[in-house]
Motif scaffolding. Structure first.
Motif, short mmCIF file in Angstrom:
data_model
loop_
_atom_site.label_atom_id
_atom_site.label_comp_id
_atom_site.label_asym_id
_atom_site.label_seq_id
_atom_site.Cartn_x
_atom_site.Cartn_y
_atom_site.Cartn_z
N UNK A 286 0.85 -1.19 0.00
CA UNK A 286 0.00 0.00 0.00
C UNK A 286 0.89 1.24 0.00
N UNK A 287 0.25 2.37 -0.13
CA UNK A 287 0.96 3.64 -0.10
C UNK A 287 1.05 4.16 1.33
N UNK A 288 2.14 4.78 1.68
CA UNK A 288 2.26 5.44 2.98
C UNK A 288 1.48 6.74 2.90
N UNK A 289 0.51 6.93 3.79
CA UNK A 289 -0.40 8.05 3.65
C UNK A 289 -0.54 8.84 4.95
N UNK A 290 -1.11 10.01 4.80
CA UNK A 290 -1.57 10.81 5.94
C UNK A 290 -3.02 11.17 5.66
N UNK A 291 -3.92 10.75 6.55
CA UNK A 291 -5.34 11.00 6.35
C UNK A 291 -5.71 12.41 6.81
N UNK A 292 -6.51 13.09 5.97
CA UNK A 292 -7.04 14.40 6.34
C UNK A 292 -8.54 14.41 6.10
N UNK A 293 -9.24 15.28 6.83
CA UNK A 293 -10.67 15.47 6.61
C UNK A 293 -10.86 16.68 5.68
N UNK A 294 -12.04 16.82 5.08
CA UNK A 294 -12.24 17.90 4.11
C UNK A 294 -11.92 19.29 4.62
N UNK A 295 -12.14 19.55 5.90
CA UNK A 295 -11.84 20.88 6.41
C UNK A 295 -10.34 21.14 6.52
N UNK A 296 -9.54 20.11 6.25
CA UNK A 296 -8.09 20.25 6.26
C UNK A 296 -7.49 20.28 4.85
N UNK A 297 -8.33 20.28 3.83
CA UNK A 297 -7.85 20.18 2.45
C UNK A 297 -6.93 21.34 2.09
N UNK A 298 -7.33 22.56 2.40
CA UNK A 298 -6.52 23.72 2.02
C UNK A 298 -5.16 23.71 2.72
N UNK A 299 -5.16 23.30 3.98
CA UNK A 299 -3.89 23.16 4.69
C UNK A 299 -3.02 22.08 4.05
N UNK A 300 -3.66 20.96 3.66
CA UNK A 300 -2.92 19.87 3.02
C UNK A 300 -2.33 20.31 1.68
N UNK A 301 -3.08 21.09 0.91
CA UNK A 301 -2.58 21.57 -0.37
C UNK A 301 -1.37 22.47 -0.19
N UNK A 302 -1.39 23.29 0.85
CA UNK A 302 -0.24 24.15 1.12
C UNK A 302 0.96 23.32 1.55
N UNK A 303 0.73 22.32 2.39
CA UNK A 303 1.83 21.45 2.80
C UNK A 303 2.39 20.68 1.61
N UNK A 304 1.49 20.28 0.69
CA UNK A 304 1.94 19.58 -0.51
C UNK A 304 2.84 20.47 -1.35
N UNK A 305 2.46 21.74 -1.46
CA UNK A 305 3.29 22.70 -2.20
C UNK A 305 4.66 22.87 -1.55
N UNK A 306 4.72 22.68 -0.22
CA UNK A 306 5.97 22.80 0.52
C UNK A 306 6.70 21.46 0.65
N UNK A 307 6.21 20.45 -0.05
CA UNK A 307 6.82 19.11 -0.01
C UNK A 307 6.82 18.53 1.40
N UNK A 308 5.76 18.82 2.13
CA UNK A 308 5.65 18.39 3.53
C UNK A 308 4.60 17.30 3.67
N UNK A 309 4.86 16.14 3.08
CA UNK A 309 3.95 15.01 3.21
C UNK A 309 4.74 13.73 2.99
N UNK A 310 4.45 12.70 3.76
CA UNK A 310 5.07 11.37 3.58
C UNK A 310 3.96 10.34 3.52
N UNK A 311 3.53 9.85 2.34
CA UNK A 311 3.97 10.36 1.05
C UNK A 311 2.78 10.80 0.20
N UNK A 312 1.60 10.52 0.68
CA UNK A 312 0.39 10.94 -0.02
C UNK A 312 -0.66 11.36 1.01
#
Length: 324
Positions: A286-312
């Protein structure tokens, strides 16, 4: 362009970006998708699936069905392919992706998820998984019973970490090639890589010249292919799946003097995608993931832009904070 047609019979709540700011907000719309879930309803002509099945939908939503690629289940290379996000169906309607409580899909583009795999960590395999699996199959790396190969993977991110898992499951010696020395411990101790090369260290690169049979290039940043080609044995292959926005440098001499091959690919056809998912079930990949809820989407998109996720990031649309 029509956003809805008489075929859009399902009203659904979802999340969408309404302008160029990219900010995600709740959105109610009608719809006719890397996404996993349970089937709640099937059409009268559906024979492959039933209500309650664990399934997923990846990048592909529609294709012409008549070209040579559709007829050989290489739908991803159909010149009329439509993706699950921002694609256009045959009726002129828009595909809206998977940020919603439900979606409707043609059974041809639906994949069965093995019962032993969690749907959250299996979801990204419908894109990242098939993207790295297809090149390995193309280079006959799925079975090492006859000969284990030396496999190099450039980049340890969303694609690269899945590539390590597949290559190790198939019995190969895996080397991670990265610009980040700090990733060596994770590559070896957590993901099981056998070796690690810091690509910015000339001495390390020189020491590994002509040692690899196959290299999977997963990096989306601009880089020259020359130094990596030198790592390949004679007749080795470098397969590109990353997508830099600028042309990559491809010097001729490493190709000519090593009889090497450079090729690329994108995702995979539907039969191959199901095969990949079944292989994930067999080897528990499986993929190594970090689960987020919809109210965290915008924060997750910003972290993604900053390469701050391991790994999806995976969005739990039905989560307690979904507000849908």
């Amino acid at each position: 362009m029509a956003q809805t047609t008489p075929n859009h019979t399902q009203t659904v709540s979802g999340w969408a970006a309404h302008d160029s700011s990219g900010k995600m907000t709740p959105y109610v719309f009608k719809r006719r998708h890397e996404i996993t879930g349970l089937i709640t309803k099937v059409g009268k002509d559906v024979a492959k699936f039933k209500v309650g099945d664990k399934v997923g939908v990846g990048c592909l939503a529609a294709s012409c069905l008549n070209c040579e690629f559709c007829k050989t289940s290489q739908e991803n290379y159909c010149d009329q392919i439509q993706f699950t996000y921002n694609g256009i169906f045959w009726d002129g309607s828009v595909t809206y992706g998977g940020y919603s409580k439900m979606l409707v899909a043609d059974q041809r583009y639906v994949v069965r998820v093995p019962e032993n795999l969690p749907m959250d960590a299996a979801a990204p395999m419908l894109c990242a998984g098939i993207t790295v699996y297809s090149p390995m199959k193309d280079s006959n790396l799925l079975d090492s019973t006859t000969s284990s190969k030396k496999v190099g993977i450039i980049g340890l991110g969303g694609l690269g970490h899945v590539g390590v898992k597949f290559a190790k499951a198939f019995g190969h010696h895996v080397t991670i090639i990265s610009t980040s020395p700090s990733k060596e411990k994770e590559a070896k101790n957590r993901l099981g890589a056998d070796d690690f090369i810091v690509s910015t260290d000339p001495s390390q690169m020189k020491a590994k010249v002509r040692t690899l049979d196959f290299i999977l290039d997963t990096v989306s940043a601009h880089h020259s292919l020359g130094p990596y080609l030198e790592l390949l044995k004679v007749e080795g292959t470098l397969h590109i799946v990353g997508a830099p926005d600028k042309p990559m440098d491809l010097p001729a001499f490493p190709l000519i003097f090593g009889k090497r091959t450079v090729k690329g690919s994108m995702t995979g056809g539907m039969i191959e995608t199901q095969e990949m998912m079944d292989m994930c079930g067999k080897y528990n990949i499986t993929c190594d993931i970090e689960m987020v809820t919809p109210d965290q989407i915008n924060e997750a998109l910003q972290r993604l832009a900053n390469n701050d996720v391991r790994y999806r990031f995976v969005i739990d649309i039905a989560g307690k904070s979904s507000r849908l």
